[in-house]
Write an enzyme that holds these catalytic residues in place. Sequence first.
Site, PDB file in Angstrom:
ATOM      1  N   TYR A   1     -12.405  -2.459  -3.900  1.00  0.00           N
ATOM      2  CA  TYR A   1     -12.838  -2.654  -2.507  1.00  0.00           C
ATOM      3  C   TYR A   1     -14.362  -2.665  -2.359  1.00  0.00           C
ATOM      4  O   TYR A   1     -14.864  -2.460  -1.258  1.00  0.00           O
ATOM      5  CB  TYR A   1     -12.260  -1.536  -1.633  1.00  0.00           C
ATOM      6  CG  TYR A   1     -10.899  -1.837  -1.023  1.00  0.00           C
ATOM      7  CD1 TYR A   1     -10.642  -3.025  -0.334  1.00  0.00           C
ATOM      8  CD2 TYR A   1      -9.873  -0.901  -1.071  1.00  0.00           C
ATOM      9  CE1 TYR A   1      -9.412  -3.284   0.257  1.00  0.00           C
ATOM     10  CE2 TYR A   1      -8.634  -1.147  -0.480  1.00  0.00           C
ATOM     11  CZ  TYR A   1      -8.419  -2.348   0.183  1.00  0.00           C
ATOM     12  OH  TYR A   1      -7.205  -2.590   0.785  1.00  0.00           O
TER      13      TYR A   1
ATOM     14  N   HIS B   1      -2.095  -5.390   1.544  1.00  0.00           N
ATOM     15  CA  HIS B   1      -3.374  -6.075   1.327  1.00  0.00           C
ATOM     16  C   HIS B   1      -3.072  -7.505   0.913  1.00  0.00           C
ATOM     17  O   HIS B   1      -2.088  -7.745   0.209  1.00  0.00           O
ATOM     18  CB  HIS B   1      -4.168  -5.405   0.193  1.00  0.00           C
ATOM     19  CG  HIS B   1      -5.319  -6.252  -0.285  1.00  0.00           C
ATOM     20  ND1 HIS B   1      -6.547  -6.227   0.322  1.00  0.00           N
ATOM     21  CD2 HIS B   1      -5.389  -7.201  -1.262  1.00  0.00           C
ATOM     22  CE1 HIS B   1      -7.340  -7.122  -0.282  1.00  0.00           C
ATOM     23  NE2 HIS B   1      -6.657  -7.722  -1.250  1.00  0.00           N
TER      24      HIS B   1
ATOM     25  N   GLU C   1      -9.308 -10.992  -7.542  1.00  0.00           N
ATOM     26  CA  GLU C   1      -8.388  -9.857  -7.377  1.00  0.00           C
ATOM     27  C   GLU C   1      -7.219  -9.933  -8.369  1.00  0.00           C
ATOM     28  O   GLU C   1      -6.761  -8.904  -8.865  1.00  0.00           O
ATOM     29  CB  GLU C   1      -7.893  -9.812  -5.929  1.00  0.00           C
ATOM     30  CG  GLU C   1      -9.022  -9.456  -4.955  1.00  0.00           C
ATOM     31  CD  GLU C   1      -8.600  -9.426  -3.493  1.00  0.00           C
ATOM     32  OE1 GLU C   1      -9.468  -9.146  -2.651  1.00  0.00           O
ATOM     33  OE2 GLU C   1      -7.418  -9.682  -3.185  1.00  0.00           O
TER      34      GLU C   1
ATOM     35  N   ARG D   1       2.571  -6.309   9.224  1.00  0.00           N
ATOM     36  CA  ARG D   1       1.836  -5.175   9.800  1.00  0.00           C
ATOM     37  C   ARG D   1       2.385  -4.778  11.173  1.00  0.00           C
ATOM     38  O   ARG D   1       2.367  -3.602  11.522  1.00  0.00           O
ATOM     39  CB  ARG D   1       0.345  -5.504   9.847  1.00  0.00           C
ATOM     40  CG  ARG D   1      -0.289  -5.389   8.452  1.00  0.00           C
ATOM     41  CD  ARG D   1      -1.636  -6.008   8.381  1.00  0.00           C
ATOM     42  NE  ARG D   1      -2.377  -5.597   7.191  1.00  0.00           N
ATOM     43  CZ  ARG D   1      -3.541  -6.120   6.830  1.00  0.00           C
ATOM     44  NH1 ARG D   1      -4.101  -7.064   7.565  1.00  0.00           N
ATOM     45  NH2 ARG D   1      -4.151  -5.694   5.747  1.00  0.00           N
TER      46      ARG D   1
ATOM     47  N   LYS E   1       0.829  -1.211   0.000  1.00  0.00           N
ATOM     48  CA  LYS E   1       0.000   0.000   0.000  1.00  0.00           C
ATOM     49  C   LYS E   1       0.867   1.268   0.000  1.00  0.00           C
ATOM     50  O   LYS E   1       2.082   1.215   0.280  1.00  0.00           O
ATOM     51  CB  LYS E   1      -0.926  -0.035   1.222  1.00  0.00           C
ATOM     52  CG  LYS E   1      -1.985  -1.153   1.161  1.00  0.00           C
ATOM     53  CD  LYS E   1      -2.910  -1.081   2.381  1.00  0.00           C
ATOM     54  CE  LYS E   1      -4.018  -2.112   2.308  1.00  0.00           C
ATOM     55  NZ  LYS E   1      -4.928  -2.028   3.494  1.00  0.00           N
TER      56      LYS E   1
ATOM     57  N   ARG F   1      -1.649 -14.367   4.458  1.00  0.00           N
ATOM     58  CA  ARG F   1      -2.416 -13.720   5.535  1.00  0.00           C
ATOM     59  C   ARG F   1      -1.667 -13.833   6.866  1.00  0.00           C
ATOM     60  O   ARG F   1      -1.677 -12.895   7.667  1.00  0.00           O
ATOM     61  CB  ARG F   1      -3.811 -14.358   5.677  1.00  0.00           C
ATOM     62  CG  ARG F   1      -4.758 -14.138   4.510  1.00  0.00           C
ATOM     63  CD  ARG F   1      -5.244 -12.723   4.330  1.00  0.00           C
ATOM     64  NE  ARG F   1      -5.858 -12.147   5.497  1.00  0.00           N
ATOM     65  CZ  ARG F   1      -6.566 -10.999   5.488  1.00  0.00           C
ATOM     66  NH1 ARG F   1      -6.750 -10.327   4.360  1.00  0.00           N
ATOM     67  NH2 ARG F   1      -7.071 -10.508   6.582  1.00  0.00           N
TER      68      ARG F   1
ATOM     69  N   ASN G   1      -1.959   0.215   6.902  1.00  0.00           N
ATOM     70  CA  ASN G   1      -1.413  -1.037   7.439  1.00  0.00           C
ATOM     71  C   ASN G   1      -0.532  -1.782   6.444  1.00  0.00           C
ATOM     72  O   ASN G   1      -0.350  -2.994   6.522  1.00  0.00           O
ATOM     73  CB  ASN G   1      -2.541  -1.909   8.007  1.00  0.00           C
ATOM     74  CG  ASN G   1      -3.578  -2.258   6.972  1.00  0.00           C
ATOM     75  OD1 ASN G   1      -3.441  -1.933   5.794  1.00  0.00           O
ATOM     76  ND2 ASN G   1      -4.630  -2.922   7.399  1.00  0.00           N
TER      77      ASN G   1
ATOM     78  N   PHE H   1     -15.726   3.092   6.778  1.00  0.00           N
ATOM     79  CA  PHE H   1     -14.376   3.503   6.363  1.00  0.00           C
ATOM     80  C   PHE H   1     -14.160   3.426   4.854  1.00  0.00           C
ATOM     81  O   PHE H   1     -13.067   3.702   4.366  1.00  0.00           O
ATOM     82  CB  PHE H   1     -13.316   2.660   7.092  1.00  0.00           C
ATOM     83  CG  PHE H   1     -13.444   1.162   6.913  1.00  0.00           C
ATOM     84  CD1 PHE H   1     -12.940   0.516   5.790  1.00  0.00           C
ATOM     85  CD2 PHE H   1     -14.069   0.381   7.888  1.00  0.00           C
ATOM     86  CE1 PHE H   1     -13.058  -0.859   5.622  1.00  0.00           C
ATOM     87  CE2 PHE H   1     -14.196  -1.003   7.735  1.00  0.00           C
ATOM     88  CZ  PHE H   1     -13.685  -1.620   6.594  1.00  0.00           C
TER      89      PHE H   1
ATOM     90  N   THR I   1      -5.372  -7.061  10.840  1.00  0.00           N
ATOM     91  CA  THR I   1      -5.696  -5.802  10.149  1.00  0.00           C
ATOM     92  C   THR I   1      -5.166  -4.593  10.912  1.00  0.00           C
ATOM     93  O   THR I   1      -4.596  -3.672  10.320  1.00  0.00           O
ATOM     94  CB  THR I   1      -7.229  -5.690   9.987  1.00  0.00           C
ATOM     95  OG1 THR I   1      -7.712  -6.873   9.348  1.00  0.00           O
ATOM     96  CG2 THR I   1      -7.606  -4.471   9.168  1.00  0.00           C
TER      97      THR I   1
HETATM   98  N1  UDP Z   1      -9.847  -0.629   7.367  1.00  0.00           N
HETATM   99  C1  UDP Z   1      -9.943   0.604   7.963  1.00  0.00           C
HETATM  100  N2  UDP Z   1     -10.675   0.713   9.132  1.00  0.00           N
HETATM  101  C2  UDP Z   1     -11.262  -0.367   9.722  1.00  0.00           C
HETATM  102  C3  UDP Z   1     -11.151  -1.621   9.094  1.00  0.00           C
HETATM  103  C4  UDP Z   1     -10.442  -1.718   7.913  1.00  0.00           C
HETATM  104  O1  UDP Z   1      -9.416   1.587   7.472  1.00  0.00           O
HETATM  105  O2  UDP Z   1     -11.891  -0.207  10.771  1.00  0.00           O
HETATM  106  C5  UDP Z   1      -9.091  -0.747   6.107  1.00  0.00           C
HETATM  107  C6  UDP Z   1      -7.723  -1.387   6.319  1.00  0.00           C
HETATM  108  O3  UDP Z   1      -6.798  -0.723   5.499  1.00  0.00           O
HETATM  109  C7  UDP Z   1      -7.948  -2.812   5.836  1.00  0.00           C
HETATM  110  C8  UDP Z   1      -8.970  -2.605   4.718  1.00  0.00           C
HETATM  111  O4  UDP Z   1      -9.805  -1.556   5.185  1.00  0.00           O
HETATM  112  O5  UDP Z   1      -6.744  -3.398   5.400  1.00  0.00           O
HETATM  113  C9  UDP Z   1      -9.818  -3.795   4.381  1.00  0.00           C
HETATM  114  O6  UDP Z   1     -10.433  -4.269   5.568  1.00  0.00           O
HETATM  115  P1  UDP Z   1     -10.467  -5.821   5.917  1.00  0.00           P
HETATM  116  O7  UDP Z   1     -11.392  -5.996   7.050  1.00  0.00           O
HETATM  117  O8  UDP Z   1     -10.753  -6.596   4.673  1.00  0.00           O
HETATM  118  O9  UDP Z   1      -8.979  -6.110   6.441  1.00  0.00           O
HETATM  119  P2  UDP Z   1      -7.768  -6.928   5.787  1.00  0.00           P
HETATM  120  O10 UDP Z   1      -8.354  -8.040   4.974  1.00  0.00           O
HETATM  121  O11 UDP Z   1      -6.983  -5.954   4.947  1.00  0.00           O
HETATM  122  O12 UDP Z   1      -6.973  -7.421   6.959  1.00  0.00           O
HETATM  123 MG    MG Z   2      -9.818  -8.037   3.526  1.00  0.00          MG
END
Ligand code: UDP
Ligand code: MG
Length: 136
Positions: A52, A118, A129, A105, A12, A88, A115, A60, A94
């Site tokens: 997204y 992705h 994707e 992270r 990112k 992952r 973070n 968000f 996250t």
């Molecule tokens: N995100 C955020 N606020 C939140 C939760 C998620 O800004 O409260 C952002 C964060 O950058 C995250 C992305 O949205 O990586 C996608 O969210 P997801 O729950 O899919 O998390 P990930 O799969 O990236 O761990």
């Molecule tokens: Mg996700």
Amino acid sequence: MSNIEQTLSIIKPDAVERNLSENIKNIFTKNDLKIKENKKIHITKDEAAEFYKVHQSKPFYNDLCAYLSSGPIIVMILEGENAVLVNRKLMGATNPLDAEENTIRKLYGISIDKNSVHGSDSIDNAKKEIEFFFKN
Ligand code: UDP
Ligand code: MG
């Protein structure tokens, strides 16, 4: 039995900007994920919104799309044994505050939104994707 998968990874804007791409790629390759494709791009907010869209109902969502389109990103296809899950695990939770030691992270994430990476969360989403970024 072997289970070779492909998954999509994005470095990112916060991590590209801090020149962390090589460190992050090394974490993947050291953990037996091959980088099959790799490109640096700068997407529009509309493209980020499409990518997204699964999050479109979340509070968000708008900030997330603005953020992903705010600067260059690196998109990669990672390939290896159980690649979706392995990626992952290497990424960590996250929210960097909740991420385990030595995850990407935990090492590099600034906040829940910035973070650093992705990663696809399922085989199905990985296919979609990868298609989004690498097939025309
Ligand atoms: N995100 C955020 N606020 C939140 C939760 C998620 O800004 O409260 C952002 C964060 O950058 C995250 C992305 O949205 O990586 C996608 O969210 P997801 O729950 O899919 O998390 P990930 O799969 O990236 O761990
Ligand atoms: Mg996700």
